[in-house]
Design a protein around this motif. Structure first.
Motif, PDB file in Angstrom:
ATOM      1  N   ILE A 179      20.302 -18.400   8.143  1.00  0.00           N
ATOM      2  CA  ILE A 179      19.836 -17.253   8.841  1.00  0.00           C
ATOM      3  C   ILE A 179      19.310 -16.360   8.037  1.00  0.00           C
ATOM      4  O   ILE A 179      18.430 -15.435   8.348  1.00  0.00           O
ATOM      5  N   VAL A 180      20.090 -15.867   6.769  1.00  0.00           N
ATOM      6  CA  VAL A 180      19.650 -15.012   5.931  1.00  0.00           C
ATOM      7  C   VAL A 180      18.413 -15.306   5.533  1.00  0.00           C
ATOM      8  O   VAL A 180      17.059 -14.708   5.268  1.00  0.00           O
ATOM      9  N   GLU A 181      18.084 -17.024   5.205  1.00  0.00           N
ATOM     10  CA  GLU A 181      16.810 -17.299   4.711  1.00  0.00           C
ATOM     11  C   GLU A 181      15.761 -17.358   5.779  1.00  0.00           C
ATOM     12  O   GLU A 181      14.619 -16.881   5.542  1.00  0.00           O
ATOM     13  N   ASP A 182      16.019 -17.427   6.812  1.00  0.00           N
ATOM     14  CA  ASP A 182      15.337 -17.531   8.116  1.00  0.00           C
ATOM     15  C   ASP A 182      14.704 -16.014   8.299  1.00  0.00           C
ATOM     16  O   ASP A 182      13.420 -15.862   8.565  1.00  0.00           O
ATOM     17  N   LEU A 183      15.627 -15.062   8.415  1.00  0.00           N
ATOM     18  CA  LEU A 183      15.193 -13.628   8.958  1.00  0.00           C
ATOM     19  C   LEU A 183      14.497 -13.098   7.556  1.00  0.00           C
ATOM     20  O   LEU A 183      13.471 -12.231   7.845  1.00  0.00           O
ATOM     21  N   THR A 184      14.971 -13.350   6.204  1.00  0.00           N
ATOM     22  CA  THR A 184      14.008 -12.457   5.280  1.00  0.00           C
ATOM     23  C   THR A 184      12.908 -13.345   4.923  1.00  0.00           C
ATOM     24  O   THR A 184      11.963 -12.784   4.292  1.00  0.00           O
ATOM     25  N   GLY A 185      12.785 -14.774   5.383  1.00  0.00           N
ATOM     26  CA  GLY A 185      11.798 -15.350   4.837  1.00  0.00           C
ATOM     27  C   GLY A 185      11.542 -15.812   3.451  1.00  0.00           C
ATOM     28  O   GLY A 185      10.485 -16.164   3.264  1.00  0.00           O
ATOM     29  N   GLN A 186      12.755 -15.885   2.810  1.00  0.00           N
ATOM     30  CA  GLN A 186      12.746 -16.253   1.515  1.00  0.00           C
ATOM     31  C   GLN A 186      13.941 -17.025   1.070  1.00  0.00           C
ATOM     32  O   GLN A 186      14.998 -16.856   1.765  1.00  0.00           O
ATOM     33  N   ARG A 187      13.903 -18.014   0.103  1.00  0.00           N
ATOM     34  CA  ARG A 187      15.049 -18.731  -0.161  1.00  0.00           C
ATOM     35  C   ARG A 187      16.055 -17.707  -1.122  1.00  0.00           C
ATOM     36  O   ARG A 187      15.844 -16.867  -1.561  1.00  0.00           O
ATOM     37  N   ILE A 188      17.285 -18.072  -1.003  1.00  0.00           N
ATOM     38  CA  ILE A 188      18.386 -17.177  -1.647  1.00  0.00           C
ATOM     39  C   ILE A 188      18.260 -17.422  -2.961  1.00  0.00           C
ATOM     40  O   ILE A 188      18.300 -18.527  -3.364  1.00  0.00           O
ATOM     41  N   ALA A 189      18.356 -16.397  -3.836  1.00  0.00           N
ATOM     42  CA  ALA A 189      18.043 -16.571  -5.416  1.00  0.00           C
ATOM     43  C   ALA A 189      19.380 -16.704  -6.067  1.00  0.00           C
ATOM     44  O   ALA A 189      19.523 -17.607  -7.040  1.00  0.00           O
ATOM     45  N   ARG A 190      20.464 -16.271  -5.535  1.00  0.00           N
ATOM     46  CA  ARG A 190      21.964 -16.324  -6.173  1.00  0.00           C
ATOM     47  C   ARG A 190      22.919 -16.218  -5.242  1.00  0.00           C
ATOM     48  O   ARG A 190      22.634 -15.287  -4.386  1.00  0.00           O
ATOM     49  N   THR A 191      24.099 -16.728  -5.122  1.00  0.00           N
ATOM     50  CA  THR A 191      25.126 -16.400  -4.310  1.00  0.00           C
ATOM     51  C   THR A 191      26.401 -15.897  -5.232  1.00  0.00           C
ATOM     52  O   THR A 191      26.868 -16.567  -6.180  1.00  0.00           O
ATOM     53  N   SER A 192      27.024 -14.872  -4.913  1.00  0.00           N
ATOM     54  CA  SER A 192      28.167 -14.310  -5.572  1.00  0.00           C
ATOM     55  C   SER A 192      29.110 -13.843  -4.510  1.00  0.00           C
ATOM     56  O   SER A 192      29.203 -14.512  -3.446  1.00  0.00           O
ATOM     57  N   VAL A 193      30.094 -13.030  -4.746  1.00  0.00           N
ATOM     58  CA  VAL A 193      31.029 -12.725  -3.831  1.00  0.00           C
ATOM     59  C   VAL A 193      31.045 -11.063  -3.571  1.00  0.00           C
ATOM     60  O   VAL A 193      30.936 -10.313  -4.505  1.00  0.00           O
ATOM     61  N   ASP A 194      31.028 -10.591  -2.277  1.00  0.00           N
ATOM     62  CA  ASP A 194      31.203  -9.280  -2.138  1.00  0.00           C
ATOM     63  C   ASP A 194      32.390  -8.735  -2.196  1.00  0.00           C
ATOM     64  O   ASP A 194      33.515  -9.348  -2.500  1.00  0.00           O
ATOM     65  N   GLY A 195      32.537  -7.413  -2.193  1.00  0.00           N
ATOM     66  CA  GLY A 195      33.835  -6.801  -2.551  1.00  0.00           C
ATOM     67  C   GLY A 195      34.901  -7.049  -1.416  1.00  0.00           C
ATOM     68  O   GLY A 195      36.144  -7.187  -1.859  1.00  0.00           O
ATOM     69  N   CYS A 196      34.494  -7.402  -0.224  1.00  0.00           N
ATOM     70  CA  CYS A 196      35.467  -8.134   0.713  1.00  0.00           C
ATOM     71  C   CYS A 196      35.816  -9.416   0.790  1.00  0.00           C
ATOM     72  O   CYS A 196      36.904 -10.104   1.235  1.00  0.00           O
ATOM     73  N   GLY A 197      35.130  -9.907  -0.338  1.00  0.00           N
ATOM     74  CA  GLY A 197      35.413 -11.547  -0.317  1.00  0.00           C
ATOM     75  C   GLY A 197      34.450 -12.590   0.207  1.00  0.00           C
ATOM     76  O   GLY A 197      34.657 -13.457  -0.076  1.00  0.00           O
ATOM     77  N   ALA A 198      33.634 -12.083   0.946  1.00  0.00           N
ATOM     78  CA  ALA A 198      32.863 -12.897   1.582  1.00  0.00           C
ATOM     79  C   ALA A 198      31.587 -13.115   0.667  1.00  0.00           C
ATOM     80  O   ALA A 198      31.191 -12.563  -0.456  1.00  0.00           O
ATOM     81  N   PRO A 199      30.790 -14.245   0.899  1.00  0.00           N
ATOM     82  CA  PRO A 199      29.784 -14.749  -0.166  1.00  0.00           C
ATOM     83  C   PRO A 199      28.709 -13.579   0.167  1.00  0.00           C
ATOM     84  O   PRO A 199      28.535 -13.182   1.368  1.00  0.00           O
ATOM     85  N   LEU A 200      28.163 -13.180  -1.022  1.00  0.00           N
ATOM     86  CA  LEU A 200      26.978 -12.457  -0.886  1.00  0.00           C
ATOM     87  C   LEU A 200      25.641 -12.991  -1.670  1.00  0.00           C
ATOM     88  O   LEU A 200      25.857 -13.509  -2.692  1.00  0.00           O
ATOM     89  N   PHE A 201      24.566 -12.962  -0.870  1.00  0.00           N
ATOM     90  CA  PHE A 201      23.331 -13.590  -1.174  1.00  0.00           C
ATOM     91  C   PHE A 201      22.245 -12.714  -1.646  1.00  0.00           C
ATOM     92  O   PHE A 201      21.924 -11.591  -1.197  1.00  0.00           O
ATOM     93  N   ALA A 202      21.711 -13.048  -2.884  1.00  0.00           N
ATOM     94  CA  ALA A 202      20.642 -12.185  -3.306  1.00  0.00           C
ATOM     95  C   ALA A 202      19.390 -12.469  -2.850  1.00  0.00           C
ATOM     96  O   ALA A 202      18.952 -13.572  -2.835  1.00  0.00           O
ATOM     97  N   ILE A 203      18.861 -11.744  -2.436  1.00  0.00           N
ATOM     98  CA  ILE A 203      17.537 -11.482  -2.048  1.00  0.00           C
ATOM     99  C   ILE A 203      16.545 -10.537  -2.439  1.00  0.00           C
ATOM    100  O   ILE A 203      16.904  -9.873  -3.560  1.00  0.00           O
ATOM    101  N   SER A 204      15.449 -10.220  -1.935  1.00  0.00           N
ATOM    102  CA  SER A 204      14.539  -9.120  -2.494  1.00  0.00           C
ATOM    103  C   SER A 204      14.819  -7.993  -1.341  1.00  0.00           C
ATOM    104  O   SER A 204      14.919  -8.191  -0.275  1.00  0.00           O
ATOM    105  N   LEU A 205      14.388  -6.925  -1.823  1.00  0.00           N
ATOM    106  CA  LEU A 205      14.295  -5.531  -1.170  1.00  0.00           C
ATOM    107  C   LEU A 205      13.225  -5.692   0.261  1.00  0.00           C
ATOM    108  O   LEU A 205      13.429  -5.386   1.436  1.00  0.00           O
ATOM    109  N   HIS A 206      12.308  -6.512  -0.149  1.00  0.00           N
ATOM    110  CA  HIS A 206      11.077  -6.646   0.799  1.00  0.00           C
ATOM    111  C   HIS A 206      11.821  -7.633   1.678  1.00  0.00           C
ATOM    112  O   HIS A 206      11.560  -7.377   3.086  1.00  0.00           O
ATOM    113  N   GLY A 207      12.572  -8.636   1.387  1.00  0.00           N
ATOM    114  CA  GLY A 207      12.998  -9.566   2.277  1.00  0.00           C
ATOM    115  C   GLY A 207      14.062  -8.842   3.316  1.00  0.00           C
ATOM    116  O   GLY A 207      14.082  -9.292   4.316  1.00  0.00           O
TER     117      GLY A 207
END
Length: 339
Positions: A179-207
């Motif tokens: 859904i991140v890719e669907d709504l931003t309209g772009q593929r995810i650049a990288r996956t990391s971990v947010d402060g709470c422990g959940a996956p964090l997806f790198a997108i663009s500010l435009h996205g």
């Protein structure tokens, strides 16, 4: 308005940020906050940009409305206050904790099932009270507990495993990434971990801005519209008492807004006009005045934004300056979408 085809992932590079706010004391620029800003017109096209809106970055909690949409699409039945809490970076007030407990109860679970990082409440007044009372950090008090409780509820409804719900390979997180890719309209650049422990997806500010616009322009009754309605109607459940993002939603009719750590802000109007801001040094004092200036540039009446003009600087207890958006952000309003 938008193409259904996904564009390539944004480039991972050092962002080419530009000055977005000045710290002015006694008529002299004492400091400069760099960052990036994008304003989308109602048709989805970038109407204004400053800095680097296409580099990969982490939206942090500003992406929570998108995560909530993913959960609703996966069957999460929450509405109103509890759905707003599912998209929240809450302050740790008792109503936030009670709401997170209620979501867990609906799932037949308890705080022990949460896998977010234990923390003290985000709100400084509430946090100080906890310390005075000798209360320890807890998973429920951590600002993302509503999201995590909703994630567990979504997993329970779909028969997915609970212990590993934060694994990027888990069906829940795969659904969120889709859904991140669907709504931003772009593929995810990288996956990391947010402060709470959940996956964090790198997108663009435009996205990020594009995702917010898609949520606010969705048809009534859709998962996107349900999330937007819940957050707008229960803004203090998505944030907290006295929080600027809740005040911003109250000040601008129909506005959906979400902040994120490290100086991120996104906001969108029902006709698709949207803004997204990233402050390079993560400074919170620059985030809201820059976002307000971007909203004025998007066509929001500046009179509705006066309380967000910028932090006043004191000298000897008296006002001597202010944090101000740069002149490049001066309002040149965009027209609203045609009916």
């Amino acid at each position: 308005m938008y193409s259904s085809a996904l564009s390539e992932a944004p480039l991972v590079r050092e962002p080419r940020h530009a000055p977005v706010a000045h710290v002015v004391r006694g008529g002299i620029v004492e400091g400069v906050h760099h960052g990036s800003v994008v304003v989308l017109a109602a048709d989805g096209s970038p109407a204004f940009q400053l800095g680097d809106i296409e580099a990969a970055f982490y939206p942090r909690s500003a992406v929570k409305p998108v995560q909530a949409v993913a959960m609703v699409r996966a069957g999460l039945p929450l509405e109103g206050e509890l759905l707003s809490l599912a998209a929240a970076s809450h302050s740790g007030e008792e109503r936030h904790l009670a709401g997170a407990r209620r979501i867990l109860e609906l799932a037949g679970l308890t705080e022990d099932d949460l896998r977010n990082t234990p923390d003290l409440p985000f709100d400084p007044v509430v946090r100080d009270a906890w310390v005075r009372e000798g209360r320890m950090p807890s998973r429920l008090a951590q600002n993302c507990s509503g999201k995590h409780a909703a994630m567990l509820y979504t997993c329970r409804l779909n028969g997915w495993s609970l212990d590993d719900y934060l694994d990027p390979a888990h069906p829940l997180q795969q659904a969120v990434a889709e859904i991140v890719e669907d709504l931003t309209g772009q593929r995810i650049a990288r996956t990391s971990v947010d402060g709470c422990g959940a996956p964090l997806f790198a997108i663009s500010l435009h996205g990020l801005a594009r995702a917010a616009a898609r949520i606010t322009t969705a048809a009534p009754g859709t998962p996107e519209a349900r999330v937007a309605d819940a957050m707008r109607e229960h803004a203090e459940l998505a944030s907290g008492s006295g929080r600027d993002v809740a005040a911003l939603m109250r000040a601008v009719p129909g506005l959906l807004a979400k902040d994120g750590f490290e100086g991120v802000q996104v906001a969108a109007l029902p006709d698709g006009r949207a803004i997204a801001v990233k402050i390079a040094d993560g400074a919170n004092r620059a985030r809201i005045p820059v976002a307000a200036a971007a909203l004025a540039r998007a066509g929001v009446d500046p009179a509705r934004l006066t309380e967000f003009a910028g932090e006043v600087l004191l000298g000897g207890g008296e006002p001597v300056g202010q944090v101000r958006p740069v002149r490049a952000l001066a309002p040149q309003p965009l027209p609203a979408a045609r009916a």
